[in-house]
Design an enzyme around this catalytic site. Sequence first.
Site, short mmCIF file in Angstrom:
data_model
loop_
_atom_site.label_atom_id
_atom_site.label_comp_id
_atom_site.label_asym_id
_atom_site.label_seq_id
_atom_site.Cartn_x
_atom_site.Cartn_y
_atom_site.Cartn_z
N LYS A 194 53.82 57.23 48.27
CA LYS A 194 54.21 58.56 49.06
C LYS A 194 54.98 59.32 48.16
O LYS A 194 55.69 58.74 47.55
CB LYS A 194 54.78 58.17 50.33
CG LYS A 194 53.77 57.94 51.53
CD LYS A 194 54.69 57.34 52.62
CE LYS A 194 55.23 58.78 53.42
NZ LYS A 194 56.18 58.47 54.57
O1 G3P Z 1 56.58 59.54 57.95
C1 G3P Z 1 57.37 60.75 58.22
C2 G3P Z 1 58.19 61.02 59.19
O2 G3P Z 1 59.11 59.53 59.09
C3 G3P Z 1 59.07 61.91 59.54
O3 G3P Z 1 59.28 61.90 60.85
O4 G3P Z 1 60.45 61.90 62.81
O5 G3P Z 1 61.63 62.02 60.78
O6 G3P Z 1 60.24 63.91 61.76
P1 G3P Z 1 60.48 62.50 61.52
#
Ligand code: G3P
Length: 225
Positions: free
Chosen positions: A86
Amino acid sequence: MKILMDGSDVDAFRYLNDYSPLDGVTTNPSILAKGKGTAEEQVLQIADLLDKQQNLHVQVVSVKYEQMVEEAKRISKALSRNVFIKIPVSPDGLKAVRSLRGDGINTTVTGVYTTMQAVMAAKAGAAYVAPYINRIDLAHGNSEIVIKQIVQTFRTYGFSTKVLAASFKNTRQVISVMEAGVEEVTLSADLLKNLIHHKETDTSIEAFTEDFTSRFENSNEMFLK
Ligand code: G3P
C-alpha cells in the site's frame, strides 16, 4: 466480490474466517500502532494465517520516493507470499508505484478521496486503488458519487486496476459500494461481525428455542434417541 478484514488482530481474523471465509487482510501504520507487538510481528503473524488465495496488503510508512521503494522491497522480501504494497497517493507515491511495477511488485494506492486520484493511480500502474468511503463523507464529499465515477471510469477506459473500497462505518456504506460494482471491500472486525447481526434475528432464534422447549419437555434438540 471479495471481503477483507482491515486490521491486524489475529484472534478476530480467526473467529471471522471460521464462519465466513475472508478474502484477505489490509493493514496500515495506524492499525499497527494500535496492535499488540511490533509492527513486523503483527504483519508476520497475520501473513502466517492466510492461505494462497487470501490477499495481504501492507502499507509503507515512508513518504519519500526512494525510501518507499526500499521499504516496499523489504516488506515483499520478508513475507514468503504475494503481498500488495500500500502506497499513499502523492507525487512520491505514484513515482514509487511506477518503479515497483517495473520490479514486479504489486501496489495498492491508498488514501484515495477523489476520482482523479484513482485515475492517476491507475495510470501509474497500481493493482488496486483504495477509496476511503467514510472519510470522504466526513470531509464533506459524497462517497457514493466518487465510487460510481471511479468504477465507471475504469470500465470506460479499460483500466485493469481494481477498486478496494476502505474506511467504512456502517453496512449501508458497504451496500452502496456493492451497488456501484466495486470488486473488493475491506472492513474492520467490528463491522464484519455486524454484517450478519440483526436484533430481530436474535429475538426470532430465542423464540424458536422457547416455543420448542416449552412444548417438548425441555428438550432443545431433535432426534436425540
Ligand atoms: O484501510 C484504510 C482504513 O483503515 C481507514 O479506515 O476507519 O480509519 O477511516 P478508517
